[in-house]
Design a protein around this motif. Structure first.
Motif, short mmCIF file in Angstrom:
data_model
loop_
_atom_site.label_atom_id
_atom_site.label_comp_id
_atom_site.label_asym_id
_atom_site.label_seq_id
_atom_site.Cartn_x
_atom_site.Cartn_y
_atom_site.Cartn_z
N SER A 385 0.85 -1.20 0.00
CA SER A 385 0.00 0.00 0.00
C SER A 385 0.87 1.24 0.00
N ASN A 387 -0.02 5.37 0.26
CA ASN A 387 -1.11 6.33 0.47
C ASN A 387 -0.59 7.72 0.79
N ASN A 401 -4.33 6.74 -3.45
CA ASN A 401 -4.03 5.42 -2.89
C ASN A 401 -3.67 4.46 -4.02
N THR A 403 -2.76 0.54 -4.14
CA THR A 403 -2.72 -0.60 -3.23
C THR A 403 -2.95 -1.91 -3.98
#
Length: 622
Positions: A385, A387, A401, A403
């Motif tokens: 991930s 972010n 984001n 991911t």
């Protein structure tokens, strides 16, 4: 009835009977726990999160969990407006329920005997819940399998006062519907506890549609019992353990098919127990938990009896550590064990993970994390991930984001009695998400705009040979818009719009073929809500939900063939009024909402809306 609801909404927005003042909180200052596994302001994380507060739950006295969830942006729960006992299928951002992870106080819930391991929403009682946090987008780095479309974290009721406090609820409504709730709680320096019991019973409506109006189909009722006991022990001022026990049991009836009555019955139960603990030290907190779910089902119909059982164990330990104000970390390990009894089979996943949070003084926040997963059957996989977010003048947050996620094949799909395939691979996803969240007009207006793109590879489907298999990929994308406007303290106006589209690509006859496959999921959904505090004692609200056109596969029981059908759009209307007797600590409320039944054979797509159900209730605190 529609005219009454319209007048109700106009009245709610037009009245102003006492002093106006602005006390609206900046949404970016709201503290949440699900986004990072630790308390953190929304301004400090780039994730998209919706909070259903205690006050919103209290003003949903005539609803159940599924009905409240389906009113949120980007979420559709099939069966939410039908009988309480009707099976509920949640679609978050167009993804089926097997891609949404349900947490209870941060601990995963799972039903190994269910299809895809998805959790039955009927086993959750809204009366045991304090708050709900809905985290959208892939969250497999922090939460593991199934968190492909998002996570719903249900936070149970907790004690708040030093003296024993007793709360109760009693409601009665259409179709001879009764709900009773009793709760006692206390919080002292060493010991705290919350004990809750819920009884819910309704005659319901017929699951099947009587096209003649003369068949006199019997009603399909529903009865639920739910018990919750949560205890907290402060061993020292830094060390706390909280054992818990929850039991839910429900039973009801269902019909033979969409247009045929039937004397069929089901019974289901959940035991959810375990332990949650934490130890605080100078620069962080060590968390540990253990959870056990035991689900049991029994179906009795003209085709015979069918039962299934599933057991789920999960244990986790993680640490939240602050190296400085600018650098924080969460790191831990999780183990999950799944077991079914037909045949007696066990699966397990072991997952270490870590995420690093970087915070700067010039508005930048970044989260970077990874998770390694080892499955006893299919082997290993890795998720990540990234972010980043940027805060402008404490009012506007830009976020993105990137991911990956995964869903392990459920134990039923691998080894169950119906179409299992032990050679299944895990479903792997990548999601890109970007948007803006703002608190404007002196905190009176909040707005969120989000766009997302999701690709799931090795999608597990149930093929025409009645066997599970991996297919190529599923591609979904969409946009969500949310507005919340409170020009004065007493008036709150909410509006949201969600758009979803998608298709599956698979190799057929030597070439790739793509087609739209988001059945029972509308491309367009609109929610509108108006609430007004007329006086300190009287609150009223009205809401509507517009569900756009969608498609489904109709199975004809006479010819045993399937065909695609288009379902018309429809609108749902709801109204609520609450009067508080401030000195006696008693609240009276009335909740009105739509209800309908299904219109297809073995499917749960559109509804024949039968009208408005009305529930009257009393809430008291001693």
């Amino acid at each position: 009835m529609k005219k009454i609801l319209f007048a109700f909404a106009v009245f709610a927005t037009a009245q102003n009977t006492y002093a106006q003042k602005d006390s609206v909180q900046n949404i970016l200052d709201e503290v949440v726990v699900t986004a990072t596994k630790s308390p953190k302001k929304l301004s400090e994380t780039g994730k998209v999160l919706t909070v259903i507060t205690k006050e919103q739950i209290e003003k949903s006295g005539g609803k159940d969990f599924a009905q409240l969830i389906t009113e949120q942006t980007g979420i559709i729960v099939n069966g939410a407006i039908s009988n309480p006992g009707k099976d509920k299928s949640i679609f978050l951002r167009g993804a089926t329920d097997k891609y949404t992870l349900i947490l209870l106080d941060g601990i995963p819930l799972n039903e190994p005997a269910g299809v895809g391991g998805s959790f039955d929403l009927r086993l959750l009682s809204l009366d045991n819940i304090e708050r709900i946090e809905i985290l959208k987008g892939s969250q497999s780095t922090l939460y593991g399998s199934n968190a492909v479309a998002g996570v719903i974290n249900i936070i149970s009721k907790k004690p708040t006062t030093g003296k024993p406090q007793f709360n109760g609820l009693a409601t009665y409504g259409s179709f001879n519907t009764f709900k009773g709730n009793a709760n006692i709680s206390q919080k002292t320096k060493v010991l705290e506890y919350d004990l809750n019991y819920v009884y819910y019973n309704t005659d319901g409506i017929s699951e099947a549609k009587d096209t003649t109006g003369k068949a006199n189909f019997d009603k399909d009722g529903f009865t639920q019992h739910a018990v919750q006991a949560v205890v907290g022990v402060n061993i020292t001022d830094k060390f706390k353990v909280s054992p818990y026990y929850r039991f839910t049991q429900f039973e009801g009836g269902y019909d033979a098919d969409a247009f045929t009555d039937g004397d069929n019955h089901y019974n289901a139960s959940l035991v959810n127990t375990g332990l949650d603990g934490r130890y605080n030290y100078a620069k962080g907190t060590v968390h540990f938990n253990y959870g056990y779910d035991f689900t049991k089902r029994l179906y009795a119909s003209q085709y015979g009896d069918f039962s299934m059982k599933g057991k789920f164990h999960q244990a986790e330990a993680f640490v939240n550590h602050a190296f400085s104000k600018a650098v924080q970390m969460v790191a831990g390990a999780n183990m999950q064990v799944y077991r079914i009894d037909a045949p007696d089979t066990v699966n397990s996943i072991i997952s270490p993970y870590a995420s690093l949070f970087l915070h700067s003084n010039n508005g930048w926040n970044v989260e970077l994390g990874g998770r390694y997963n080892h499955h006893n059957k299919y082997g290993d996989n890795f998720t990540y991930s990234f972010n980043p977010s940027y805060l402008i003048n404490e009012k506007v947050k830009l976020f993105a984001n990137i991911t990956s996620g995964f869903r392990a094949p459920s134990i039923n799909e691998l080894f169950g009695p119906y179409g299992s395939n032990p050679d299944l691979k895990p479903e792997r996803s990548t999601t890109q998400e970007a948007g803006v969240q703002a608190s404007l007009a002196n905190k009176k207006l909040t707005a969120t705009l989000t766009g997302f793109n999701r690709i799931i590879k090795d999608v597990i489907i149930y093929n025409s040979n009645y066997t599970y298999e991996n297919r190529d990929k599923q591609h979904d994308f969409g946009v969500e818009i949310e507005l919340n406007y409170s020009p004065i303290e007493q008036l709150n106006i909410k509006a949201s719009y969600a758009y979803i589209d998608g298709k599956i690509t698979q190799a057929l006859a030597g070439k790739d073929t793509s087609f739209y496959n988001l059945v029972r999921r509308p491309k367009n959904t609109v929610n509108l809500f108006v609430g007004y505090q007329i006086t300190k004692q009287l609150f009223v609200s009205a809401s509507t939900q517009f569900i756009g056109k969608r498609t489904d596969n109709y199975f004809d029981p006479n010819t045993f063939t399937s065909s695609e059908v288009e379902l018309k759009s429809y609108a749902l209307l709801n109204a609520y009024a609450e009067y508080k007797f401030l000195k006696s600590r008693i609240d009276l409320f009335v909740d009105a909402k739509n209800i309908g039944n299904k219109r297809n054979f073995y499917e749960v797509y559109g509804y024949n809306v039968q009208g408005i159900t009305v529930t009257a209730g009393i809430r008291f605190r001693l």
